[in-house]
Design a protein around this motif. Sequence first.
Motif, short mmCIF file in Angstrom:
data_model
loop_
_atom_site.label_atom_id
_atom_site.label_comp_id
_atom_site.label_asym_id
_atom_site.label_seq_id
_atom_site.Cartn_x
_atom_site.Cartn_y
_atom_site.Cartn_z
N TYR A 81 0.85 -1.19 0.00
CA TYR A 81 0.00 0.00 0.00
C TYR A 81 0.88 1.25 0.00
CZ TYR A 81 -4.14 -2.84 0.88
OH TYR A 81 -5.17 -3.75 0.76
N ASP A 82 0.26 2.41 -0.25
CA ASP A 82 1.00 3.66 -0.20
C ASP A 82 1.60 3.85 1.19
OD1 ASP A 82 0.27 4.20 -2.79
OD2 ASP A 82 -1.49 5.39 -2.22
N THR A 83 2.73 4.54 1.24
CA THR A 83 3.33 4.83 2.54
C THR A 83 2.37 5.67 3.38
OG1 THR A 83 4.41 6.80 1.65
CG2 THR A 83 5.69 4.74 1.66
N VAL A 84 2.48 5.54 4.71
CA VAL A 84 1.61 6.29 5.62
C VAL A 84 2.46 7.14 6.55
CG1 VAL A 84 -0.26 4.59 5.55
CG2 VAL A 84 1.57 4.33 7.22
N LEU A 85 1.91 8.25 7.00
CA LEU A 85 2.59 9.14 7.92
C LEU A 85 1.94 9.02 9.28
CD1 LEU A 85 4.90 11.25 7.81
CD2 LEU A 85 3.13 13.01 7.60
#
Length: 335
Positions: A81-85
Amino acid sequence: MSALNVGQQIHDFRVDAFLKSMYGYEQTYLATSVQEEHKKVLLKLYDVMEFPSRQLSEGGTLMEGNIRNEMYHWFAPIHLYDTVLLDGKEYHCLVREYIESKRLSDLLAEGKRYSWDEAMPIIHQVLNGLSCLHRQERAIIHNDMTPRNILLYESREHETKVYIIGTGHLSYRRSGVASFPTDDLNPWYRAPETYTGMYDEQSDLFSVGALLYEMLTGKAPWQTELPDCFCDTRLYKKIVKKAREAELLFPEELMLTDEQQNTLKKALALDYEKRYYNVEAFKKGLDGEIAVVEKTSPIPVEQENASSWDEKIKKADRKRICRCSRNGGGETDIL
C-alpha cells in the motif's frame, strides 16, 4: 513503542492487536478488513528512514512486493500500500492475508513424521514456489526456507496444499554481504556458502534438502544442541561447521532406498559444486530421473566486499551478538 493503536484504521484495515517489533524498523499487527469483517490480515509497517536501502527492490519498493498474482498458488497473497505518515514518521505498509493453516514446524514439534512418499507432494510444491522466484528476470532468493515458513492447509479436494511465508529475507543473488538481517536464520538450514555471504538458488535448495531431512527424521541434518540464550555468531559457525564434519546419518527405520539417500546427500552437499544447481535438477533427482540440463554457474549480482565472513569478523572490533534461531510459535510469528 507501537505506531498504531488497537481499533485504529489504516487504509482499509482496523488494527486488532500489536504482535511484535523487530530490527528497530519493523512492526507487525493483526488486523481486520473494514469491508469484509471475516477477513483477517497481518499488517506490517517499516520505518522508511530506518529501513536498509539494500533490502529494497530495483524499483525502490519492498522486496516482498515481488510476490505477485502468478505466485499466489504457492505464496500467501501480499499487497503493498502507499506509505503512511504516523506521528511524523513515514512507513512502508504491507498486508498479507491471514491463512487458516498449520505450520509445518508445529506439526513436527508435535511428533509428526513423514515417509518419503508422504513428503514428496509437499516438497514438490515448495520447489515449485521457489522456481517462481528463481525464474524471475532477475532471480529472487528466499533465504529462509525452514519448517516455520511452510503453512499447510487442506484444499476443497482434501489435498494438502502449501503456502510459503517468511518472505522478509527475500533478496537478489548476493556475494559478499547479505542485504538482510541474518541473526534470526536457522543455522542448521544455512548452506555453508552463506556463512561467507553468498546467497543464491543453490543455497535455497540446500535449505529444501534440510527441510526434507527434518520431515523424515524430526531433526535438521547434523543438528546438535546450541546455547539457549544469546551467543556470538562466530560460535554458531564453529558449532555448525564441526557438526557437519560427521557423516550424514539415515536411521534404518526410515527404510530409505540407496537412491533416496543419494538424492538427499546431493541436496545437502557441503561442496557447492556437487549440489543440485536448480529446481528442475532437484525435482528430477527426487523423481529418480537423471538431470539432463547442463550446469551454468549463476552470476552473482551486486557483488560487494569479497572478503570472507571470518575476515570481516576479525576486522570488526566488536562481538556480533545474535539470538538463537528456534522453530515454533503460531502462524503470526513471522510474515
